[in-house]
Scaffold this motif. Sequence first.
Motif, PDB file in Angstrom:
ATOM      1  N   LEU A   5       0.858  -1.182   0.000  1.00 13.88           N
ATOM      2  CA  LEU A   5       0.000   0.000   0.000  1.00 13.88           C
ATOM      3  C   LEU A   5       0.901   1.241   0.000  1.00 13.88           C
ATOM      4  N   ALA A   6       0.812   2.022  -1.067  1.00 16.11           N
ATOM      5  CA  ALA A   6       1.565   3.283  -1.126  1.00 16.11           C
ATOM      6  C   ALA A   6       0.592   4.420  -0.835  1.00 16.11           C
ATOM      7  N   ILE A   7       0.892   5.180   0.201  1.00 18.52           N
ATOM      8  CA  ILE A   7       0.038   6.326   0.544  1.00 18.52           C
ATOM      9  C   ILE A   7       0.793   7.605   0.207  1.00 18.52           C
ATOM     10  N   VAL A   8       0.203   8.379  -0.680  1.00 13.66           N
ATOM     11  CA  VAL A   8       0.764   9.680  -1.040  1.00 13.66           C
ATOM     12  C   VAL A   8      -0.087  10.728  -0.323  1.00 13.66           C
ATOM     13  N   ASP A   9       0.573  11.546   0.484  1.00 14.12           N
ATOM     14  CA  ASP A   9      -0.142  12.504   1.321  1.00 14.12           C
ATOM     15  C   ASP A   9       0.356  13.905   0.973  1.00 14.12           C
ATOM     16  N   LEU A  10      -0.445  14.625   0.198  1.00 19.43           N
ATOM     17  CA  LEU A  10      -0.057  15.962  -0.246  1.00 19.43           C
ATOM     18  C   LEU A  10      -0.618  17.010   0.701  1.00 19.43           C
ATOM     19  N   GLY A  11       0.251  17.466   1.597  1.00 24.56           N
ATOM     20  CA  GLY A  11      -0.151  18.492   2.556  1.00 24.56           C
ATOM     21  C   GLY A  11       0.127  19.879   2.013  1.00 24.56           C
ATOM     22  N   VAL A  15       4.929  17.184   0.989  1.00 21.04           N
ATOM     23  CA  VAL A  15       4.281  16.007   0.405  1.00 21.04           C
ATOM     24  C   VAL A  15       5.074  14.795   0.888  1.00 21.04           C
ATOM     25  N   ARG A  16       4.334  13.801   1.351  1.00 20.85           N
ATOM     26  CA  ARG A  16       4.960  12.614   1.934  1.00 20.85           C
ATOM     27  C   ARG A  16       4.464  11.370   1.216  1.00 20.85           C
ATOM     28  N   ALA A  61       7.806  16.614  -7.321  1.00 23.82           N
ATOM     29  CA  ALA A  61       8.007  15.743  -6.151  1.00 23.82           C
ATOM     30  C   ALA A  61       7.182  14.459  -6.291  1.00 23.82           C
ATOM     31  N   LEU A  62       5.933  14.592  -6.748  1.00 32.02           N
ATOM     32  CA  LEU A  62       5.063  13.421  -6.932  1.00 32.02           C
ATOM     33  C   LEU A  62       5.655  12.456  -7.964  1.00 32.02           C
ATOM     34  N   LYS A  63       6.299  13.006  -9.005  1.00 31.40           N
ATOM     35  CA  LYS A  63       6.929  12.158 -10.036  1.00 31.40           C
ATOM     36  C   LYS A  63       8.108  11.383  -9.449  1.00 31.40           C
ATOM     37  N   ARG A  64       8.874  12.042  -8.587  1.00 32.55           N
ATOM     38  CA  ARG A  64      10.005  11.346  -7.940  1.00 32.55           C
ATOM     39  C   ARG A  64       9.493  10.219  -7.041  1.00 32.55           C
ATOM     40  N   PHE A  65       8.391  10.484  -6.347  1.00 30.91           N
ATOM     41  CA  PHE A  65       7.810   9.455  -5.477  1.00 30.91           C
ATOM     42  C   PHE A  65       7.302   8.265  -6.290  1.00 30.91           C
ATOM     43  N   LYS A  66       6.693   8.567  -7.440  1.00 29.82           N
ATOM     44  CA  LYS A  66       6.111   7.504  -8.269  1.00 29.82           C
ATOM     45  C   LYS A  66       7.171   6.480  -8.678  1.00 29.82           C
ATOM     46  N   LYS A  67       8.378   6.962  -8.962  1.00 28.16           N
ATOM     47  CA  LYS A  67       9.474   6.065  -9.348  1.00 28.16           C
ATOM     48  C   LYS A  67       9.786   5.050  -8.248  1.00 28.16           C
ATOM     49  N   LEU A  68       9.493   5.421  -7.009  1.00 22.15           N
ATOM     50  CA  LEU A  68       9.813   4.548  -5.873  1.00 22.15           C
ATOM     51  C   LEU A  68       8.790   3.430  -5.681  1.00 22.15           C
ATOM     52  N   TYR A  69       7.550   3.660  -6.136  1.00 22.85           N
ATOM     53  CA  TYR A  69       6.536   2.623  -5.889  1.00 22.85           C
ATOM     54  C   TYR A  69       6.010   1.928  -7.140  1.00 22.85           C
ATOM     55  N   GLU A  70       6.224   2.508  -8.335  1.00 18.81           N
ATOM     56  CA  GLU A  70       5.489   1.999  -9.494  1.00 18.81           C
ATOM     57  C   GLU A  70       5.815   0.550  -9.879  1.00 18.81           C
ATOM     58  N   GLY A  71       6.983   0.044  -9.514  1.00 22.06           N
ATOM     59  CA  GLY A  71       7.325  -1.329  -9.926  1.00 22.06           C
ATOM     60  C   GLY A  71       6.937  -2.394  -8.909  1.00 22.06           C
ATOM     61  N   GLN A  96      -6.632  17.778 -12.399  1.00 18.15           N
ATOM     62  CA  GLN A  96      -6.555  17.283 -13.779  1.00 18.15           C
ATOM     63  C   GLN A  96      -5.104  17.120 -14.227  1.00 18.15           C
ATOM     64  N   ARG A  97      -4.260  18.092 -13.840  1.00 13.04           N
ATOM     65  CA  ARG A  97      -2.838  18.005 -14.182  1.00 13.04           C
ATOM     66  C   ARG A  97      -2.198  16.772 -13.550  1.00 13.04           C
ATOM     67  N   VAL A  98      -2.529  16.521 -12.299  1.00 15.83           N
ATOM     68  CA  VAL A  98      -1.971  15.362 -11.589  1.00 15.83           C
ATOM     69  C   VAL A  98      -2.430  14.069 -12.264  1.00 15.83           C
ATOM     70  N   LYS A  99      -3.692  14.033 -12.653  1.00 17.80           N
ATOM     71  CA  LYS A  99      -4.244  12.851 -13.338  1.00 17.80           C
ATOM     72  C   LYS A  99      -3.537  12.642 -14.687  1.00 17.80           C
ATOM     73  N   GLN A 100      -3.379  13.720 -15.443  1.00 15.30           N
ATOM     74  CA  GLN A 100      -2.747  13.626 -16.768  1.00 15.30           C
ATOM     75  C   GLN A 100      -1.276  13.238 -16.674  1.00 15.30           C
ATOM     76  N   GLU A 101      -0.543  13.899 -15.775  1.00 19.39           N
ATOM     77  CA  GLU A 101       0.905  13.725 -15.742  1.00 19.39           C
ATOM     78  C   GLU A 101       1.356  12.519 -14.927  1.00 19.39           C
ATOM     79  N   LEU A 102       0.513  12.063 -13.997  1.00 16.02           N
ATOM     80  CA  LEU A 102       0.929  10.957 -13.138  1.00 16.02           C
ATOM     81  C   LEU A 102      -0.044   9.775 -13.132  1.00 16.02           C
ATOM     82  N   GLY A 103      -1.238   9.979 -13.700  1.00 12.92           N
ATOM     83  CA  GLY A 103      -2.239   8.917 -13.642  1.00 12.92           C
ATOM     84  C   GLY A 103      -2.767   8.706 -12.237  1.00 12.92           C
ATOM     85  N   LEU A 104      -2.637   9.735 -11.393  1.00 14.36           N
ATOM     86  CA  LEU A 104      -3.064   9.629  -9.994  1.00 14.36           C
ATOM     87  C   LEU A 104      -4.403  10.310  -9.782  1.00 14.36           C
TER      88      LEU A 104
END
Length: 309
Positions: A5-11, A15-16, A61-71, A96-104
């Motif tokens: 379970l990867a939890i992305v918490d954008l405060g 962002v954690r 920052a979200l893109k850097r995080f994605k690299k850590l969990y996507e595989g 919408q930008r987050v959805k387009q650029e990260l699929g999140l």
Amino acid sequence: MMKNLAIVDLGSNSVRMAITEIQTDGSFREVKRVKEDSRISEGMGREKVLQPLAMDRTIAALKRFKKLYEGLPNLNVKAITTAAVRQAKNQKEFLQRVKQELGLDLQVLTGTKEAYYDYLGVIRSLDLDHCLILDTGGASCEIILVQHKKARNLISIPIGAVNMSEQFHLGGYVKAVDLFKAQMAVNERLNKIPWLRYAEHVPIVLLGGANRTLARMSRNYRHNARGSIHGYHLSARAVFATFRELLSRNLVQRKKISGLEPERADIIVGGMLPLVALLQKTDDGRVVFSESGVREGIIAEYVQQRNKQ
């Protein structure tokens, strides 16, 4: 089957991301935790508009995080965001930008839901029957009254470390007139919460970046900086002494305080205001720090739901 379970918490300030392995029996362990101060709420002002630079920083920052969990195998990603995006007029555009650029799919938590997750996270990790939980973030703070281990009342108010510091000019050397205006604004908000009077004789449990910073500063001052701050206690007197110390310095001097991250030095005064105000209203005088909050509350809920299936 074990799940990741990867939890992305954008405060509002940081962002954690935490990756937790959850076993079939419901037991879990955190395997990775990362954090970046992307400060998405910077410059929102009274118009409540997310600024282009702050959005770019956050998405990077979200893109850097994605690299850590996507595989990871058997992966579930839960992405949440709180006050800054909740309040933003251009929320839709950012999501919408987050959805387009990260699929999140970023889920915007209501203040009530955020407060409830805080409660879940605290109650399963600290042995307290009665307390007042205070989670101070960048653009809001959540307050929860716990009686007999149950969340009796909860609220989210739009007062946070970043927006208070920006609005009342608390970033550098703080003028008396600015501090007074800021304290009046906080008290005005708190006075509108009728059930706070039931919290006069209970300890305050602290969550959120500003409060964690206070714990680290205090521990470094006492030369006791090792290990987790979870369960660490302070007296009201120690909190007030730290607040006085911060107010006596300008930004350059504040950045040199041990335990205070330099990038938080301009928002720490605003971040401590809700706690200082609550300690002046209550007479218990104890504060307890919790490392367990929204993310741990989400894990608890996830495990519960999984066990029901």
